[in-house]
Design a protein around this motif. Structure first.
Motif, PDB file in Angstrom:
ATOM      1  N   ILE A  49      -7.472  17.059   2.728  1.00  0.00           N
ATOM      2  CA  ILE A  49      -6.375  16.039   2.587  1.00  0.00           C
ATOM      3  C   ILE A  49      -5.151  16.812   2.380  1.00  0.00           C
ATOM      4  CG2 ILE A  49      -5.673  14.000   1.614  1.00  0.00           C
ATOM      5  CD1 ILE A  49      -8.405  13.600   3.053  1.00  0.00           C
ATOM      6  N   GLU A  50      -4.010  16.404   2.978  1.00  0.00           N
ATOM      7  CA  GLU A  50      -2.756  17.058   2.809  1.00  0.00           C
ATOM      8  C   GLU A  50      -2.172  15.636   2.005  1.00  0.00           C
ATOM      9  OE1 GLU A  50       1.330  17.325   5.275  1.00  0.00           O
ATOM     10  OE2 GLU A  50      -0.169  18.920   5.836  1.00  0.00           O
ATOM     11  N   GLN A  51      -1.851  15.963   0.654  1.00  0.00           N
ATOM     12  CA  GLN A  51      -1.419  14.829   0.057  1.00  0.00           C
ATOM     13  C   GLN A  51       0.070  14.397   0.415  1.00  0.00           C
ATOM     14  OE1 GLN A  51       1.214  15.207  -2.155  1.00  0.00           O
ATOM     15  NE2 GLN A  51       1.007  13.984  -3.922  1.00  0.00           N
ATOM     16  N   ARG A  52       0.301  13.213   0.161  1.00  0.00           N
ATOM     17  CA  ARG A  52       1.684  12.638   0.286  1.00  0.00           C
ATOM     18  C   ARG A  52       2.391  11.730  -0.676  1.00  0.00           C
ATOM     19  NH1 ARG A  52       3.137  12.988   6.021  1.00  0.00           N
ATOM     20  NH2 ARG A  52       1.969  14.894   6.783  1.00  0.00           N
ATOM     21  N   ASN A  53       1.452  11.221  -1.420  1.00  0.00           N
ATOM     22  CA  ASN A  53       1.697  10.507  -2.825  1.00  0.00           C
ATOM     23  C   ASN A  53       0.529  10.836  -3.642  1.00  0.00           C
ATOM     24  OD1 ASN A  53       4.331   9.099  -2.658  1.00  0.00           O
ATOM     25  ND2 ASN A  53       3.426   8.315  -0.962  1.00  0.00           N
TER      26      ASN A  53
ATOM     27  N   TYR B 229       0.806  -1.290  -0.044  1.00  0.00           N
ATOM     28  CA  TYR B 229      -0.095  -0.006   0.151  1.00  0.00           C
ATOM     29  C   TYR B 229       0.933   1.285  -0.097  1.00  0.00           C
ATOM     30  CZ  TYR B 229      -4.392  -2.310   0.670  1.00  0.00           C
ATOM     31  OH  TYR B 229      -5.694  -3.234   0.467  1.00  0.00           O
ATOM     32  N   ASP B 230       0.374   2.079  -0.507  1.00  0.00           N
ATOM     33  CA  ASP B 230       1.024   3.559  -0.390  1.00  0.00           C
ATOM     34  C   ASP B 230       0.384   4.508   0.403  1.00  0.00           C
ATOM     35  OD1 ASP B 230       3.123   3.144  -2.470  1.00  0.00           O
ATOM     36  OD2 ASP B 230       1.777   3.551  -4.211  1.00  0.00           O
ATOM     37  N   PHE B 231       0.894   5.287   1.240  1.00  0.00           N
ATOM     38  CA  PHE B 231       0.432   6.374   1.974  1.00  0.00           C
ATOM     39  C   PHE B 231       0.195   7.525   1.187  1.00  0.00           C
ATOM     40  CE2 PHE B 231       2.346   9.355   5.445  1.00  0.00           C
ATOM     41  CZ  PHE B 231       1.026  10.086   5.637  1.00  0.00           C
ATOM     42  N   ILE B 232      -0.875   7.784   0.834  1.00  0.00           N
ATOM     43  CA  ILE B 232      -1.088   9.049  -0.008  1.00  0.00           C
ATOM     44  C   ILE B 232      -1.763  10.448   0.430  1.00  0.00           C
ATOM     45  CG2 ILE B 232      -1.782   7.386  -1.960  1.00  0.00           C
ATOM     46  CD1 ILE B 232      -4.499   7.654  -1.762  1.00  0.00           C
ATOM     47  N   GLY B 233      -2.049  10.375   1.769  1.00  0.00           N
ATOM     48  CA  GLY B 233      -2.697  11.646   2.260  1.00  0.00           C
ATOM     49  C   GLY B 233      -3.041  11.493   3.931  1.00  0.00           C
ATOM     50  N   VAL B 234      -3.132  12.883   4.269  1.00  0.00           N
ATOM     51  CA  VAL B 234      -3.419  12.729   5.919  1.00  0.00           C
ATOM     52  C   VAL B 234      -4.781  13.858   5.833  1.00  0.00           C
ATOM     53  CG1 VAL B 234      -2.903  13.319   8.258  1.00  0.00           C
ATOM     54  CG2 VAL B 234      -1.155  12.419   6.766  1.00  0.00           C
TER      55      VAL B 234
ATOM     56  N   ALA C 127      -3.841  14.657  -7.630  1.00  0.00           N
ATOM     57  CA  ALA C 127      -3.231  15.435  -6.447  1.00  0.00           C
ATOM     58  C   ALA C 127      -1.748  14.962  -6.612  1.00  0.00           C
ATOM     59  CB  ALA C 127      -3.602  15.386  -5.180  1.00  0.00           C
ATOM     60  N   PRO C 128      -0.729  15.738  -7.603  1.00  0.00           N
ATOM     61  CA  PRO C 128       0.609  15.184  -7.856  1.00  0.00           C
ATOM     62  C   PRO C 128       1.561  15.594  -6.953  1.00  0.00           C
ATOM     63  CG  PRO C 128      -0.011  16.601  -9.487  1.00  0.00           C
ATOM     64  CD  PRO C 128      -1.382  16.662  -8.466  1.00  0.00           C
ATOM     65  N   HIS C 129       1.231  16.776  -6.209  1.00  0.00           N
ATOM     66  CA  HIS C 129       2.346  17.510  -5.316  1.00  0.00           C
ATOM     67  C   HIS C 129       2.344  17.457  -3.954  1.00  0.00           C
ATOM     68  CE1 HIS C 129       2.731  19.591  -9.193  1.00  0.00           C
ATOM     69  NE2 HIS C 129       1.686  20.035  -9.378  1.00  0.00           N
ATOM     70  N   ALA C 130       3.577  17.020  -3.572  1.00  0.00           N
ATOM     71  CA  ALA C 130       3.758  16.493  -2.034  1.00  0.00           C
ATOM     72  C   ALA C 130       3.234  17.954  -1.098  1.00  0.00           C
ATOM     73  CB  ALA C 130       5.456  16.379  -1.652  1.00  0.00           C
ATOM     74  N   GLN C 131       2.358  17.326  -0.353  1.00  0.00           N
ATOM     75  CA  GLN C 131       1.741  18.259   0.645  1.00  0.00           C
ATOM     76  C   GLN C 131       0.623  19.175   0.365  1.00  0.00           C
ATOM     77  OE1 GLN C 131       5.422  18.879   3.220  1.00  0.00           O
ATOM     78  NE2 GLN C 131       4.592  17.879   4.555  1.00  0.00           N
TER      79      GLN C 131
END
Length: 411
Positions: free
Chosen positions: A341-345, A323-328, A381-385
């Protein structure tokens, strides 16, 4: 029988807050000096104060690692550091060096001392020795069986902590010499280069330059590369052994890893103490949840006898990553069902995602729309954070985690 403490790693403030949110009873972390995880971000004194305050407000204990094998130069300023920890109100400090232990007792007498696994705590006489000097707890060596630990707890009343999950070190109680020998970076002072994960060949003395693989894999073999420890299917044996603190490894792992592992063990421990039959029925579920964080396969290591060849990975040193961690989650509007959502991946419209929820059941959904903070619809949502909004429709809370299935391997 008292429920054991669930002790989780915290590599930085985000990870500290995450593991607390997902159910840790206590956290352990390192300052910028004296710990054995130089690659972890670690904590400044100010960050440490913030972390201690955050934890204590939620009834969670904080232990600080100072478990290096100190050289003369390391002792300079160490006493003042321990005094600051005492004044900060930390709940314990982990040490392995007898000289460092004596320095803690001398400069910060009210600071509880825990004896690290690095000190080779393998028998009840050692446990009694440390207790007689004023130690509150020992972390037993990883080379002990359940039976041996139970004998220790039956013959002494010092608290016993033990690792129950995470990466394993090939060297006895983690005291590695290979890193310093090969690279000059001392594992016993926190700078391990993890040579146990490297490829190795055999050479014969009279045939220099002729490299022979140890098995049939032409790329070499990873003869020191252990699978990860996992004891989630053996909570009853751990509880009955008298261990008071179940320790999870991973101060250099991600917040996502911490959330997954803490939540799984939190549920397993609570289920066991609530209903033993429920725990037995859910064993496969706990294991499958743990496999949603990166891992190298699982072993029970020394708990039920000496590890055999099935406890090692000979082919590669890669993690399995499903699994990928994609957001918080940062915010949730109940009326609209929209989550910030704060994007991570990267994630995109049409992706099936899962929400890992603290203290609640996980759920999945298909993303039907992504909107940025300016109100523009986006395909991804491609951009980190980056902060974006998606429709969730079910309650989520800040710090809940969004993930999606990935598959494949990740070094």
């Amino acid at each position: 029988m008292k429920k054991p403490e669930l002790l989780a790693p915290a590599g930085d403030l985000e990870r500290l807050k995450t593991v607390i949110n997902y159910g840790a009873d206590a956290v352990y972390m390192g300052g910028e000096s004296y710990g054995l995880r130089a690659k972890a971000k670690n904590f400044t004194l100010e960050e440490m104060k913030e972390g201690v305050s955050y934890a204590h407000k939620r009834g969670v204990k904080v232990y600080i690692t100072a478990n290096i094998f100190a050289h003369n130069g390391d002792l300079e300023g160490m006493g003042e550091y321990f005094k600051k920890l005492e004044d900060m109100g930390v709940d314990g400090v982990l040490v392995s060096d007898p000289g460092v232990f004596s320095l803690v007792r001398e400069t910060a007498p009210a600071l509880p001392v825990h004896i690290s696994t690095q000190a080779n705590n393998t028998n009840y006489r050692t446990a009694e020795f440390w207790k007689s000097l004023g130690a509150k707890r020992i972390v037993v060596a990883r080379e002990l069986s359940v039976r041996e630990i139970k004998e220790i707890t039956s013959k002494t009343d010092i608290e016993v902590e033990a690792f129950v999950h995470g990466a394993m070190c090939i060297s006895y109680s983690g005291r590695c010499l290979l890193s310093a020998y090969f690279t000059g970076r001392d594992a016993n002072k926190g700078a391990c280069t993890h040579p146990c994960r490297w490829k190795y060949y055999i050479t014969e003395e009279t045939r220099p330059g002729e490299y022979m693989p140890i098995n049939e894999d032409g790329r070499g073999t990873y003869i020191f590369n252990s699978k990860d420890l996992c004891m989630i299917e053996h909570i009853p044996e751990l509880v009955e052994s008298g261990i008071v603190s179940f320790k999870l490894e991973g101060r250099i792992k991600t917040a996502y890893y911490g959330a997954v592992v803490v939540k799984a063990y939190r549920e397993a421990i609570d289920d066991y103490f609530r209903d033993k039959a429920l725990y037995e029925r859910k064993k496969e579920y706990y294991l499958e949840e743990l496999k949603k964080a990166s891992y190298r396969g699982f072993t029970t290591s020394f708990y039920f006898g000496k590890p055999d060849k099935e406890s090692q990975i000979y082919i590669n040193s890669a993690y399995i990553k499903n699994y990928d961690f994609i957001g918080v989650v940062r915010e949730y509007e109940a009326e609209s069902g929209i989550a910030l959502i704060e994007q991570r991946n990267k994630f995109s419209v049409g992706d099936k995602v899962e929400f890992l929820r603290a203290g609640a059941e996980n759920f999945s959904l298909k993303i039907d729309k992504i909107v940025d903070l300016e109100g523009n619809e986006r395909e991804s949502a491609p951009h980190a954070q980056e902060l974006v909004k998606i429709r969730v429709g079910r309650e989520v809370k800040p710090m809940d985690i969004m993930r999606k299935e990935a598959g494949g391997n990740d070094i």
